[in-house]
Write an enzyme that holds these catalytic residues in place. Structure first.
Site, PDB file in Angstrom:
ATOM      1  CD1 TRP A 152       8.852  -3.146  -4.571  1.00  0.00           C
ATOM      2  CD2 TRP A 152       9.556  -4.322  -6.340  1.00  0.00           C
ATOM      3  NE1 TRP A 152       9.872  -3.981  -4.144  1.00  0.00           N
ATOM      4  CE2 TRP A 152      10.325  -4.709  -5.204  1.00  0.00           C
ATOM      5  CE3 TRP A 152       9.824  -4.934  -7.564  1.00  0.00           C
ATOM      6  CZ2 TRP A 152      11.332  -5.669  -5.269  1.00  0.00           C
ATOM      7  CZ3 TRP A 152      10.825  -5.889  -7.626  1.00  0.00           C
ATOM      8  CH2 TRP A 152      11.573  -6.245  -6.491  1.00  0.00           C
ATOM      9  CB  THR A 200       5.160   0.024  -2.453  1.00  0.00           C
ATOM     10  OG1 THR A 200       5.815  -0.530  -1.313  1.00  0.00           O
ATOM     11  CG2 THR A 200       6.092  -0.025  -3.641  1.00  0.00           C
ATOM     12  CG  PHE A 223      -3.615  -2.850   9.082  1.00  0.00           C
ATOM     13  CD1 PHE A 223      -2.507  -3.595   8.708  1.00  0.00           C
ATOM     14  CD2 PHE A 223      -3.681  -2.380  10.380  1.00  0.00           C
ATOM     15  CE1 PHE A 223      -1.494  -3.889   9.613  1.00  0.00           C
ATOM     16  CE2 PHE A 223      -2.673  -2.668  11.294  1.00  0.00           C
ATOM     17  CZ  PHE A 223      -1.576  -3.421  10.901  1.00  0.00           C
ATOM     18  CE  LYS A 230      -2.750  -0.040   3.447  1.00  0.00           C
ATOM     19  NZ  LYS A 230      -1.786   0.464   4.408  1.00  0.00           N
ATOM     20  CG  PHE A 286       4.585  -9.389  -6.238  1.00  0.00           C
ATOM     21  CD1 PHE A 286       5.494  -9.779  -5.259  1.00  0.00           C
ATOM     22  CD2 PHE A 286       3.611  -8.461  -5.895  1.00  0.00           C
ATOM     23  CE1 PHE A 286       5.441  -9.255  -3.976  1.00  0.00           C
ATOM     24  CE2 PHE A 286       3.547  -7.935  -4.612  1.00  0.00           C
ATOM     25  CZ  PHE A 286       4.463  -8.332  -3.652  1.00  0.00           C
ATOM     26  CE  LYS A 322       2.014  -2.853   9.072  1.00  0.00           C
ATOM     27  NZ  LYS A 322       2.692  -1.571   8.870  1.00  0.00           N
ATOM     28  NE  ARG A 370      -0.544   4.854   8.871  1.00  0.00           N
ATOM     29  CZ  ARG A 370      -0.836   3.612   9.224  1.00  0.00           C
ATOM     30  NH1 ARG A 370      -1.300   3.370  10.443  1.00  0.00           N
ATOM     31  NH2 ARG A 370      -0.683   2.611   8.378  1.00  0.00           N
ATOM     32  CB  ALA A 428      -4.991   1.004  10.583  1.00  0.00           C
TER      33      ALA A 428
END
Length: 558
Positions: A411, A75, A303, A73, A383, A107, A96, A275
């Protein structure tokens, strides 16, 4: 083919002096408080002077429920911001700050990944500009002053059994969840039960992220309910006379932090409520400042959309008068396969059937977001193991849900890889089709608000809450808090309160374990299922592989 790690890519960044980044947004260097050469705080006076400028377009990035396969998210937020700048749209990013807890837990950091990152990555994931330390200090100053007041005669008549204010630290430490304080005899005070939450769950964090200026900050801090008397009447932080000193500790932390992406575009990184146990959005002051300085602002909520986006809409937008012009919902082929029952070890093998089987989770989020009246675009975060057939299966499914999915390769390629997404998002944001409205009205009862979220977002059959919890909610309504929104604290891994229930479950119940009034932040926290406000470390914490190499560089952060 081997790929560079996030930290290797970040270390190679060609950063510009932060004054140049500020100049892109029209911020004079005199209004920047620099922390080194690559990060700075924006002065309160400059922010106040922008209040009459028109707002730019607000774009929210959210995601499906997180899986071990990864969604990306942040990214995507960074990649989309870079792409919008590439296509000539003056754009700022708002995300954030990272908590040390998940950074050293499991995480990881919160600066994006691959070629869609915000830098300086190491500092952002560690102490940064000290905001979290200031929040921790302000919170614990109040804790110390409460116990000190009791020690010196308890003039306010605090019932020591009903002290509601716990302590905090920015680390995962399950041993501190439930403690006894003031042991050791008369000199140390009166023993009572207490405990710690993680700093990002602190009401002070929520207040900092929702306050509009220092005066509003101090008022909200003063409104914190810290304890109750024997007659159940509340005692506030201002009664303890802590609000002024807490504001002093937070004065600099209130100023948003300006940094840059790998492509030298401006990014505000400020505030960091979790979150799943808090409201999960960056600060209102950072978002509103960015909207005055840029034509487009890309921000994220934590999240999955059932948590972060719901709270962004029902708490942050409601309180700050914001309205998103477009929502980007991030999904990955890998996550669809996991929702379809594929084990993590088998995700590299093509399985179109599993992709289709996992798509209902994505469909549920699309449907939910549309109930807020906002247009939704799905970003398929690419990906390298994704196959054409799997990507097409997601696109076809999203089309069947009345939305569209766009493959994004930020990415791997940075902003260039997200240009298709940027063009579509800009068109939607410019069209003015968003008809945003929160899910529930202010004047609904607190329990009805909980039911609205449980039934309309989680698709639960019922909310399970015993008489004690319902009575507590009624008492708060009678005390004048019934107009507040509710902040649901539940697992991020499922629409339900069972983290193992993937997909789009129905027929489940939402058990409410506890409710907490955050009178300063302006919401009621509803703790569901087994959610913890102080996480623990995993069996093998990330901290075990973090250290300095022989040249003094940090290794192991991601």
């Amino acid at each position: 083919m081997s790929y560079k790690t996030d930290i290797e890519i970040a270390r190679e960044a060609n950063k510009k002096p932060i004054q140049e980044i500020g100049a892109m947004l029209g911020i004079p260097s005199d209004d920047l408080l620099p922390f080194g050469h690559d990060k700075a705080k924006v002065s309160a006076d400059f922010i106040a002077a922008q209040k009459d400028r028109p707002d730019g377009r607000l774009i929210l990035v959210t995601a499906i429920n997180p899986t071990p396969a990864g969604e990306g998210k942040t990214t995507t937020t960074v990649g989309l911001g870079d792409a919008l700048n590439r296509i000539g749209r003056k754009t700022a990013i708002c995300i954030r700050e990272a908590s040390l807890g998940p950074c050293f837990g499991m995480k990881g950091g919160a600066a994006g990944g691959g070629y869609a990152q915000v830098v300086p990555m190491e500092e952002m994931n560690l102490h940064f500009t000290g905001d979290f330390h200031a929040i921790t200090s302000a919170h614990n100053l109040l804790s110390a002053m409460i116990d000190n007041h009791i020690y010196w005669g308890n003039e306010l008549g605090i019932d020591e059994r009903r002290v509601a204010w716990r302590r905090v630290m920015d680390m995962n430490d399950r041993a501190l969840r439930q403690t006894v304080v003031s042991l050791g005899g008369v000199a140390n005070g009166f023993p009572r039960e207490g405990g710690f939450d993680i700093t990002v769950a602190s009401e002070v964090m929520a207040i900092l992220c929702l306050a509009t200026d220092l005066a509003d900050l101090q008022k909200r801090l003063g409104d914190i309910i810290v304890a109750y008397r024997r007659d159940r009447s509340p005692i506030y932080a201002r009664d303890i006379k802590a609000d002024g000193a807490m504001t002093v500790l937070l004065q600099q932390a209130m100023q948003p932090n300006l940094v840059q992406t790998l492509e030298n575009n401006p990014a505000f990184v400020h505030g960091g409520p979790f979150a799943n146990i808090a409201h999960g959005c960056n600060s209102v002051i950072a978002t509103t400042t960015a909207l005055k300085l840029a034509d487009y602002v890309v921000t994220e909520a934590g999240f999955g959309a059932d948590l972060g986006a719901e709270k962004f809409m029902n708490i942050k937008c409601r309180k700050a008068g914001l309205a998103p012009d477009c929502v980007v919902l991030v999904a990955t082929v890998r996550a669809m396969k996991m929702n379809g029952g594929v084990a993590k070890s088998d995700l590299g093998v093509e399985n179109v059937q599993a992709v289709v089987a996992g798509c209902p989770n994505l469909g549920r989020h699309i449907s939910n977001l549309k109930t807020f009246g906002v247009p939704v675009v799905v970003a398929i975060n690419h990906f390298v193991t994704d196959t054409e057939a799997e990507i097409q299966a997601v696109k076809d499914y999203v089309t069947s849900q009345g939305s569209e999915a766009i493959l994004s390769r930020h990415w791997e390629l940075g902003g260039e890889g997200a240009e298709d997404l940027a063009h579509r998002v800009a068109r939607i944001a410019d069209s003015g089709v968003s008809q945003f409205a929160p899910l529930y009205r202010d004047d609904m009862g607190l329990f009805e608000k909980i039911e609205a979220i449980a039934k309309r977002i989680y698709r639960a059959d019922e909310v399970l809450a015993d008489k004690k919890i319902r009575d507590q909610l009624r008492q708060w309504e009678e005390a004048g808090y019934g107009h507040l929104p509710v902040c649901m604290a539940k697992t991020q891994y499922s629409f339900s309160t069972d983290p193992n229930l993937r997909g789009a479950p129905t027929g489940h119940s939402v058990p409410v374990r506890e409710v907490r009034l955050s009178a300063g932040a302006g919401f009621v926290v509803v703790i569901c299922g087994e959610i913890m406000t102080m996480p623990g470390l995993p069996q093998v914490p990330a901290a075990e592989s973090i250290g300095l190499n022989e040249t003094g560089q940090i290794e192991g952060l991601f």
